[in-house]
Each structure stands twice: as structure tokens, then as C-alpha cells.
Design a protein around this motif. Structure first.
Motif, mmCIF file in Angstrom:
data_model
loop_
_atom_site.group_PDB
_atom_site.id
_atom_site.type_symbol
_atom_site.label_atom_id
_atom_site.label_comp_id
_atom_site.label_asym_id
_atom_site.label_seq_id
_atom_site.Cartn_x
_atom_site.Cartn_y
_atom_site.Cartn_z
ATOM 1 N N MET A 7 4.005 4.026 -7.898
ATOM 2 C CA MET A 7 3.599 2.877 -8.625
ATOM 3 C C MET A 7 2.488 3.069 -9.625
ATOM 4 S SD MET A 7 2.209 -0.995 -7.317
ATOM 5 C CE MET A 7 3.589 -1.284 -6.599
ATOM 6 N N SER A 8 2.657 2.895 -10.796
ATOM 7 C CA SER A 8 1.881 3.108 -11.741
ATOM 8 C C SER A 8 0.531 2.111 -11.812
ATOM 9 C CB SER A 8 2.358 3.228 -13.166
ATOM 10 O OG SER A 8 3.087 2.135 -13.506
ATOM 11 N N ALA A 9 -0.464 2.281 -12.061
ATOM 12 C CA ALA A 9 -1.580 1.440 -12.161
ATOM 13 C C ALA A 9 -1.932 0.983 -13.594
ATOM 14 C CB ALA A 9 -2.816 2.061 -11.736
ATOM 15 N N ALA A 56 -2.800 -1.579 4.840
ATOM 16 C CA ALA A 56 -2.809 -0.285 5.275
ATOM 17 C C ALA A 56 -1.934 -0.479 6.787
ATOM 18 C CB ALA A 56 -4.165 0.118 6.165
ATOM 19 N N SER A 57 -1.733 -1.614 7.200
ATOM 20 C CA SER A 57 -0.724 -1.544 8.615
ATOM 21 C C SER A 57 0.324 -2.371 8.126
ATOM 22 C CB SER A 57 -1.413 -2.269 9.872
ATOM 23 O OG SER A 57 -2.057 -3.566 9.400
ATOM 24 N N HIS A 58 0.866 -2.661 7.045
ATOM 25 C CA HIS A 58 2.053 -3.291 6.727
ATOM 26 C C HIS A 58 2.845 -2.187 5.886
ATOM 27 C CE1 HIS A 58 -0.233 -7.077 7.619
ATOM 28 N NE2 HIS A 58 0.901 -7.691 7.477
ATOM 29 N N PRO A 59 4.179 -2.491 6.034
ATOM 30 C CA PRO A 59 5.170 -1.659 5.331
ATOM 31 C C PRO A 59 5.425 -1.863 4.092
ATOM 32 C CG PRO A 59 6.310 -3.116 6.636
ATOM 33 C CD PRO A 59 5.091 -3.381 6.919
ATOM 34 N N ILE A 60 4.336 -1.964 3.242
ATOM 35 C CA ILE A 60 4.169 -2.148 1.905
ATOM 36 C C ILE A 60 3.336 -1.112 0.942
ATOM 37 C CG2 ILE A 60 4.829 -4.479 2.209
ATOM 38 C CD1 ILE A 60 1.813 -5.195 1.482
ATOM 39 N N THR A 61 3.448 -1.231 -0.349
ATOM 40 C CA THR A 61 2.388 -0.314 -1.046
ATOM 41 C C THR A 61 1.966 -1.281 -2.229
ATOM 42 O OG1 THR A 61 4.053 1.520 -1.047
ATOM 43 C CG2 THR A 61 2.499 1.592 -2.855
ATOM 44 N N ALA A 62 0.409 -0.976 -2.301
ATOM 45 C CA ALA A 62 -0.173 -1.712 -3.196
ATOM 46 C C ALA A 62 -1.285 -1.056 -3.962
ATOM 47 C CB ALA A 62 -1.041 -2.953 -2.571
ATOM 48 N N THR A 63 -1.388 -1.147 -5.245
ATOM 49 C CA THR A 63 -2.299 -0.566 -6.116
ATOM 50 C C THR A 63 -3.466 -1.194 -6.495
ATOM 51 O OG1 THR A 63 -0.607 1.167 -7.011
ATOM 52 C CG2 THR A 63 -2.574 0.851 -8.432
ATOM 53 N N PHE A 64 -4.720 -0.861 -6.164
ATOM 54 C CA PHE A 64 -5.790 -1.804 -6.642
ATOM 55 C C PHE A 64 -6.460 -1.257 -7.952
ATOM 56 C CE2 PHE A 64 -5.006 -2.116 -2.018
ATOM 57 C CZ PHE A 64 -5.285 -3.306 -1.827
ATOM 58 N N VAL A 65 -6.745 -2.123 -8.901
ATOM 59 C CA VAL A 65 -7.393 -1.646 -9.976
ATOM 60 C C VAL A 65 -8.669 -2.640 -10.148
ATOM 61 C CG1 VAL A 65 -5.667 -0.930 -11.191
ATOM 62 C CG2 VAL A 65 -6.053 -3.354 -11.495
ATOM 63 N N GLY A 66 -9.809 -2.161 -10.955
ATOM 64 C CA GLY A 66 -10.899 -3.141 -11.105
ATOM 65 C C GLY A 66 -11.407 -2.932 -12.603
ATOM 66 N N ASP A 97 -1.232 6.043 3.749
ATOM 67 C CA ASP A 97 -1.281 7.036 2.782
ATOM 68 C C ASP A 97 -2.060 6.391 1.502
ATOM 69 O OD1 ASP A 97 -0.775 9.206 1.149
ATOM 70 O OD2 ASP A 97 1.228 8.798 0.913
ATOM 71 N N ILE A 98 -3.094 7.066 1.397
ATOM 72 C CA ILE A 98 -4.126 6.369 0.342
ATOM 73 C C ILE A 98 -4.247 7.574 -0.806
ATOM 74 C CG2 ILE A 98 -6.239 5.296 -0.238
ATOM 75 C CD1 ILE A 98 -6.334 4.317 2.581
ATOM 76 N N THR A 99 -3.936 7.111 -2.128
ATOM 77 C CA THR A 99 -4.134 8.166 -3.183
ATOM 78 C C THR A 99 -4.987 7.449 -4.271
ATOM 79 O OG1 THR A 99 -2.032 8.449 -2.723
ATOM 80 C CG2 THR A 99 -2.877 9.367 -4.854
ATOM 81 N N PRO A 100 -6.550 7.807 -4.156
ATOM 82 C CA PRO A 100 -7.293 7.320 -5.034
ATOM 83 C C PRO A 100 -7.414 8.094 -6.361
ATOM 84 C CG PRO A 100 -8.382 8.659 -3.343
ATOM 85 C CD PRO A 100 -6.975 8.841 -3.140
ATOM 86 N N ALA A 101 -8.231 7.512 -7.205
ATOM 87 C CA ALA A 101 -8.539 8.484 -8.547
ATOM 88 C C ALA A 101 -9.655 9.264 -7.886
ATOM 89 C CB ALA A 101 -9.334 7.411 -9.484
ATOM 90 N N GLY A 110 -12.769 11.382 -6.922
ATOM 91 C CA GLY A 110 -14.089 10.937 -6.408
ATOM 92 C C GLY A 110 -13.887 9.708 -5.437
ATOM 93 N N GLY A 111 -12.506 9.331 -4.865
ATOM 94 C CA GLY A 111 -12.258 8.339 -4.052
ATOM 95 C C GLY A 111 -12.398 7.007 -4.772
ATOM 96 N N ARG A 112 -12.205 7.145 -6.058
ATOM 97 C CA ARG A 112 -12.622 5.697 -6.639
ATOM 98 C C ARG A 112 -11.141 4.910 -7.186
ATOM 99 N NH1 ARG A 112 -17.000 8.862 -7.147
ATOM 100 N NH2 ARG A 112 -18.868 7.981 -7.407
ATOM 101 N N LEU A 113 -11.371 3.975 -7.718
ATOM 102 C CA LEU A 113 -10.112 3.044 -8.171
ATOM 103 C C LEU A 113 -9.858 3.640 -9.967
ATOM 104 C CD1 LEU A 113 -10.980 0.960 -5.815
ATOM 105 C CD2 LEU A 113 -10.580 -1.006 -7.490
ATOM 106 N N PRO A 114 -8.393 3.427 -10.142
ATOM 107 C CA PRO A 114 -7.340 3.093 -9.301
ATOM 108 C C PRO A 114 -6.943 3.615 -8.265
ATOM 109 C CG PRO A 114 -6.730 3.870 -11.383
ATOM 110 C CD PRO A 114 -8.486 4.056 -11.244
ATOM 111 N N LEU A 115 -6.356 2.973 -6.985
ATOM 112 C CA LEU A 115 -6.329 3.409 -5.758
ATOM 113 C C LEU A 115 -4.913 2.751 -5.309
ATOM 114 C CD1 LEU A 115 -8.644 3.688 -3.017
ATOM 115 C CD2 LEU A 115 -6.642 2.193 -2.629
ATOM 116 N N THR A 116 -4.193 3.542 -4.835
ATOM 117 C CA THR A 116 -2.806 3.234 -4.035
ATOM 118 C C THR A 116 -2.787 3.308 -2.652
ATOM 119 O OG1 THR A 116 -1.543 3.628 -6.254
ATOM 120 C CG2 THR A 116 -0.397 3.375 -4.254
#
Length: 451
Positions: free
Chosen positions: A1-3, A119-129, A151-155, A157-163
Motif C-alpha cells: 500500500m502506498s502512503a 498487529a493482531s488483525h488480518p488487515i494492513t494499515a499505513t500510518f502517516v503523520g 510485518d512492519i515496514t517503516p521509513a 530510522g524506524g519512522r513514519l510513514p509506516l505500514t
């Protein structure tokens, strides 16, 4: 998913503020609802089966970001009037795939706790700020949620945007917090709600316990035991949460600004109504009392399992403080305004053991050091705190503009400083105050402030 880019990513036009001394502060104020409880009320109501009623909800930008996110994942969250909300939940396990990125604005609490939900639901979400939030590291919450299978993919440095790509069934873990953090603890517990088995968090240093209180109130199976290794919190997963009627008490972090203002301005006498005094949150009031502040608890009571009282605060001369670093989690958001109080105390305060402040909305140690220096205070920056040479009641020199670094608590702290200054204190941007305390400046005016 693109952010997609966040609408908050370039902050709204700056709102410079000039605030000056205006004599004693008098009257009553009702501060907004507790931010921590407001966030959790929305999230747990969204996971309950049925409809919850919330009153006193904080309607700052951070909490509104949480409301928008739970709506995006299937819950119905409806505003009925000022602070009055109705939330119809989807049940644990029932979160839906959001159709676009979740915009967290400036809210680290929203981001970290909602990462736990996903994290424990079968969905994917991207967080921006916004720019400030996107600079804050998320690694300390990524690590345990990854251990649970997300499965977490951050920008970089472990920062947002993050999926976050959630896993169901997730893996229950036993996790000892390496750093005291109520947000990390809460993220793991929220992930544990939809995880089979028992999820365990060990807190060597206690942090605010709103999540534990509210989870139990909503019907989750949860135990908290003191042990030699710390507080052990055990949550049984695949919970069924029951809807609640929630009354949110006033936020002690917001009350802190009025408590310090009344303390430092000669002749002041303010009563702050309906303040939550959860012992894991009220460290600032204890620290001020240790410095000589006159803070009286009026009509102590219990509301929704949380201790509450009205606080009458009168002007007092302060002496320097050297707070116990073990108390830091109970006042971590209040250190900026405690620095202001220390700057007017008699003697030198050494406030250390608070390296956590460097990764808040701004590097609050460096930002407060620069701002206090600009208004005439002698300070020495430590890796984990500040040494503040008090002025023994002598007004601040004034000046500025103070760089707030998009940080609401920095802006409010220097607004308080301006109330006892020889010349106006100029603040570069008061707009971030809306993230947690939208009516802060109007309330200050009602008790006599000139701003």
C-alpha cells in the motif's frame, strides 16, 4: 500500500503569540478531558460488541485522529455534542481493512496504540503523520509487535510513514519493557486482545495504568501482580469486550499549566475542576508540593475507577528540586512546565533521568534549554536532563521569539512563563497547542492572563 502524503505534513500557518504579565490569576477553570483516557475510550469502544457512551472526551486534534482511524476500520464514532460521543464497536477481531492511509497528525499515542490494534488483525494499515511525528522513532513498539508476528515496514530510522501487516492468529509473547513506556505496554496489550493465549508485559518501572484499568472495565481477563522483577500484566486473548458508559476526568497534564501559573504569579488563587489524580500520572503535583507549592485537593472522589478532585492552587515561593528519576514516568509530559517552575525557585534544580524527553514531539530538553536561556534563565543541558539555576521569584526577562518546534507543551510552558516576566515573552507558533488543549489561551484569559 502506498502512503499518500499527510495533510498535516506541512504544518498550518504559524500563529505567533505574545504573552505578558498581567497581575494575579483568579477564578475557576475546567481543563479538557484526559488525553490518555480519551484515546483509549475510543479504541476500546471500537472493539466492544455494542454501543458505548463517552462524556468529557478531549476534542483536540490528537484524539480526533484516533476517532477518524477507528471509523476507517469499521467502527461508528459519532459526536453528539461537546465532549459527548457514541461509539458502536465491531468486536475484537472485527476491524476492517482501511481504504487509505491513517493520518495520525501529531499524535504519537494514536500511532503506537493503533499499531498494536492492527498487529493482531488480518488487515494492513499505513500510518502517516505531520513533520514532527514523522521524525519520532517507532522502533521500541515495532520490536515487540514484530515478535508477535506483525510485518512492519517503516521509513528509514524506524519512522513514519509506516505500514503494519497484521497477523491472525498472532503469537502471544512475554515481554519486559526495556524503557518505561505506557505506549509500548498498551500497544502490546491491545495486540494481545485478538491473540490466542496469554500475552504478558513486565514493567520494571511502573507507568500510567489507564490501559489496565480500562481493559478490566470493558471485561477483558487481565491480572496485575507486583513481583521482584516489576509489575507483571497478563492478558487473556480473544477477549469479548462489553460496551461501557465512560466519564473522562480532566487531564492532569493540562491542569499542570494552570497549577504552575497560579504558583508563580504573586497573588494568584485558581481552582482547577475535576482533575484526574491517577497516582501513575500525578507526579508533577507531588514535585510542586515538595518545592513548596500550595495545592489543596478539594472534594476528592472516584469517577469511572479513576481518582478525581478539584485542585485549589495559590501563589507560593518555591525552592529548588531534585526529583527522583523513578518518578519520571508519572510526570513525563509535565517536565517542560516543571522547568519553568524550577527557573523561578530559590536555588539550583538538577532534573535528570529523563532522556525520554529527547524523543517527544520535539527534543524537549534541548528546546526548553534554548527557550529558557532566551528569557534570561541560566541552565546547563545534561544528556538526560537540565540543571536550572533558579531566579528566586524574580520575573523572567522576557524576549524571544521562542522556537517551539511544533510542540504543544513547549508553547504552553512558555505562555505560562510570560505571565511572570518583565517584558513580553514571544512564542514563534502557538498553533500546535490545538493538538491537546484547543481552548488553552481563552481559558488563560478567563483567569486574567494577557495573551
Amino acid at each position: 500500500m502506498s502512503a499518500p502524503s499527510s495533510p498535516h505534513s506541512s504544518h498550518a500557518a504559524a500563529q505567533p503569540l505574545s504573552i505578558r504579565a498581567s497581575g494575579p490569576l483568579r477564578g475557576e477553570v475546567a481543563v479538557p478531558g484526559d488525553k490518555s483516557i480519551s484515546h483509549r475510550s475510543l479504541m476500546l469502544s471500537a472493539l466492544a460488541v455494542g454501543t458505548s457512551q463517552i462524556s468529557g472526551l478531549l476534542e483536540g486534534e490528537d484524539v480526533i485522529a484516533t476517532a477518524a482511524a477507528v471509523r476507517a476500520m469499521g467502527a461508528q464514532a459519532e459526536r453528539l455534542g461537546p465532549g459527548e460521543w457514541r461509539v458502536s464497536g465491531v468486536g475484537v477481531g472485527g476491524l476492517l481493512q482501511p481504504t487509505q492511509a491513517l493520518d495520525m497528525g501529531n499524535s504519537g499515542t494514536s500511532t503506537r496504540l493503533l499499531m498494536g490494534l492492527v498487529a493482531s488483525h488480518p488487515i494492513t494499515a499505513t500510518f502517516v503523520g505531520d513533520a514532527s511525528l514523522s521524525g519520532r522513532p517507532m522502533g521500541r513498539v515495532i520490536a515487540p509487535l514484530s515478535d508477535m508476528g506483525a510485518d512492519i515496514t517503516p521509513a528509514p530510522g524506524g519512522r513514519l510513514p509506516l505500514t503494519v501487516r497484521g497477523l491472525y492468529p498472532a503469537v502471544p509473547i512475554r515481554y519486559t519493557l526495556p524503557v518505561a513506556s505506557a505506549q509500548v505496554k498498551s500497544a502490546i496489550l491491545l495486540a494481545g486482545l485478538n491473540t490466542p493465549g496469554t500475552t504478558t508485559v513486565i514493567e520494571p518501572v511502573p507507568t500510567r495504568d489507564h490501559s489496565e484499568r480500562m481493559l478490566a472495565g470493558f471485561g477483558a481477563q487481565l491480572t496485575v501482580e507486583p513481583t521482584p522483577e516489576g509489575r507483571v500484566i497478563m492478558l487473556t486473548g480473544e477477549a469479548e469486550l462489553k460496551p461501557q458508559t465512560i466519564v473522562v476526568p480532566g487531564d492532569p497534564s493540562s491542569a499542570a499549566f494552570f497549577a504552575v501559573a497560579a504558583t508563580i504569579v504573586p497573588g494568584s488563587d485558581i481552582t482547577i475542576l475535576n482533575v484526574g489524580l491517577n497516582p501513575t500520572r500525578s507526579g508533577l503535583f507531588a514535585a510542586l508540593r515538595a518545592m513548596g507549592a500550595d495545592i489543596e485537593e478539594v472534594s476528592p472522589r472516584t469517577v469511572g475507577g479513576e481518582p478525581v478532585a478539584d485542585l485549589r492552587v495559590r501563589h507560593a515561593r518555591l525552592t529548588a528540586c531534585d526529583p527522583d528519576p523513578a518518578a519520571a514516568p508519572s510526570m513525563i509530559d509535565e517536565f517542560p512546565v516543571l522547568f519553568v517552575a524550577a527557573a523561578l525557585a530559590k536555588g539550583t534544580s538538577r532534573i535528570a533521568g529523563i532522556e525520554e524527553m529527547r524523543v517527544k514531539e520535539s527534543d524537549r530538553i534541548a528546546t526548553m534549554a534554548a527557550g529558557l536561556t532566551a528569557i534570561g534563565v541560566s541552565v546547563e543541558e545534561l544528556p538526560d536532563g537540565l540543571v536550572v539555576h533558579g531566579r528566586d521569584g524574580e520575573p523572567f526577562a522576557g524576549g524571544g521569539p521562542i522556537a517551539t518546534r511544533l510542540d504543544h507543551r513547549i508553547a504552553m510552558s512558555f505562555a505560562v512563563a510570560g505571565l511572570h516576566a518583565s517584558a513580553p515573552v514571544e512564542i514563534d507558533d502557538a498553533a500546535p497547542i490545538a493538538t491537546s488543549f484547543p481552548n488553552f489561551l481563552p481559558l488563560l484569559r478567563t483567569v486574567g492572563a494577557a495573551c
